[in-house]
Motif scaffolding. Structure first.
Motif: not given
Length: 374
Positions: A337-353
């Motif tokens: 839970a202390a990682t970047v929310d994948p809804a954010c375009s700056k998250a490493p797995n945003h494209a995956q989501m």
């Protein structure tokens, strides 16, 4: 001599626990509907585990002393509790603004009249569709749509302000214009167009609920146009879906900063889905004062403020706007839970989501629901 020096104001401290403004009281998990996107957890509490009337009233008074102004009486279906009028009286005596969040199913005219007589301030009525066939299929309860229409008539006759809550997804989003028309026809002052949040039951049903990108785009256009056209008739709140967003929304206005939830068994949560973060432990109002839980409880201090944030969140100029986004979503996707929310375009797995959402809303979608069951 007049002192013209400015009034000293406390410095903004993002780590502090400001007084909560609102509390969601989940009185019960019992509900006649079986909505496949229900915000209740997969493991539903039984009637024998629920807080008593007296326990709820004590919690309301504790909340009022903390600074809580608004109380949302929710469930499940709060009308499943026969002591609902007495619970409401406790809220009124505590000086809280009361909002009944109901499906309308199971609420009788007699009970509603008693709630009004005891000081109910507001009603939020959920709808699953704009016709009986669609609404009853989604809610998993025959006759539910007609019951809602009857309750809306009682609300209108009583003069109590009405908000219509419409949870939108692939299987009803194409009828958004009709949903807005229905809210106007029911006399609502406010309409919440809330895209499904994919936790718990909704996460289990995401292949049946995830909208297409084209649906989301069109829905945004319809909502914006209607907000202008109905400016003096209906306030429209439009909640975009996280899975197709560019930036995350602030969870509950910031984790442990604006509101709190109390479950039917007395657990105190920073948001309705917080129990999906299995690494957290939650205090109970049966064991610890509500104010102490809010200020120092492990679950509330874990992600309050900005000190917990990883990069790129901690250096982002949006950190005091979205407060890092959704912790439950980060946990679901990253296991932490202390990682970047994948809804954010700056998250490493945003494209995956995003790709997963487009696939589930496209060819990979299904129509059958896995309904909520006790």
């Amino acid at each position: 001599m007049n002192d013209q020096s400015p009034i000293a104001r406390p410095e903004f401290d993002p780590q502090a626990a400001p007084a909560p403004m609102a509390m969601l009281a989940e009185l019960t998990h019992r509900c006649p509907l079986k909505c496949p996107y229900c915000s209740n957890p997969l493991d539903l509490a039984r009637r024998s585990e629920e807080l008593t009337t007296e326990e709820w009233v004590r919690v309301f008074h504790e909340a009022a002393r903390m600074g809580v102004l608004q109380l949302h009486l929710s469930g499940g279906e709060p009308a499943a509790r026969r002591d609902l009028p007495d619970i409401l009286t406790g809220a009124v005596e505590a000086g809280l603004y009361s909002n009944l969040i109901t499906s309308g199913v199971g609420l009788t005219e007699k009970t509603y009249a008693e709630l009004v007589a005891r000081g109910l301030d507001h009603v939020q009525l959920s709808i699953q569709g704009t016709d009986a066939e669609t609404a009853d299929r989604i809610g998993g309860y025959r006759g539910g749509f007609d019951a809602k229409l009857r309750v809306a008539e009682w609300i209108g006759a009583s003069g109590v302000p009405l908000t219509v809550n419409a949870v939108m997804h692939r299987q009803n989003l194409d009828r958004l214009e009709q949903t807005i028309e229905l809210a106007v026809r029911l006399g609502a002052r406010r309409l919440e167009i809330a895209h499904t949040q994919y936790h718990g039951w909704a996460y289990r049903n995401r292949a049946a609920l995830m909208p297409t990108a084209a649906q989301v785009k069109r829905a945004g256009e319809i909502a914006r146009e209607a907000a202008v056209r109905l400016k003096n008739v209906l306030v429209i709140d439009y909640v975009t879906p996280d899975h197709l967003a560019t930036y995350p929304k602030p969870c509950m206005g910031g984790w442990g900063r604006v509101g709190l939830n109390v479950t039917p068994t007395g657990k105190v949560l920073p948001c309705h889905a917080a129990e999906t973060i299995t690494a957290l432990s939650f205090d109970n109002v049966r064991d610890r004062p509500l104010a102490e839980i809010w200020e120092r409880g492990e679950a509330f201090t874990a992600y309050r403020g900005v000190d917990w944030m990883p990069d790129p969140c901690k250096s982002c100029d949006r950190r005091f706007k979205d407060w890092g986004g959704c912790r439950c979503q980060a946990f679901a996707w990253n296991g932490d839970a202390a990682t970047v929310d994948p809804a954010c375009s700056k998250a490493p797995n945003h494209a995956q989501m995003r790709e997963a959402a487009l696939a589930e809303g496209g060819e990979a979608h299904q129509d059958a629901f896995d309904y909520r069951v006790m």
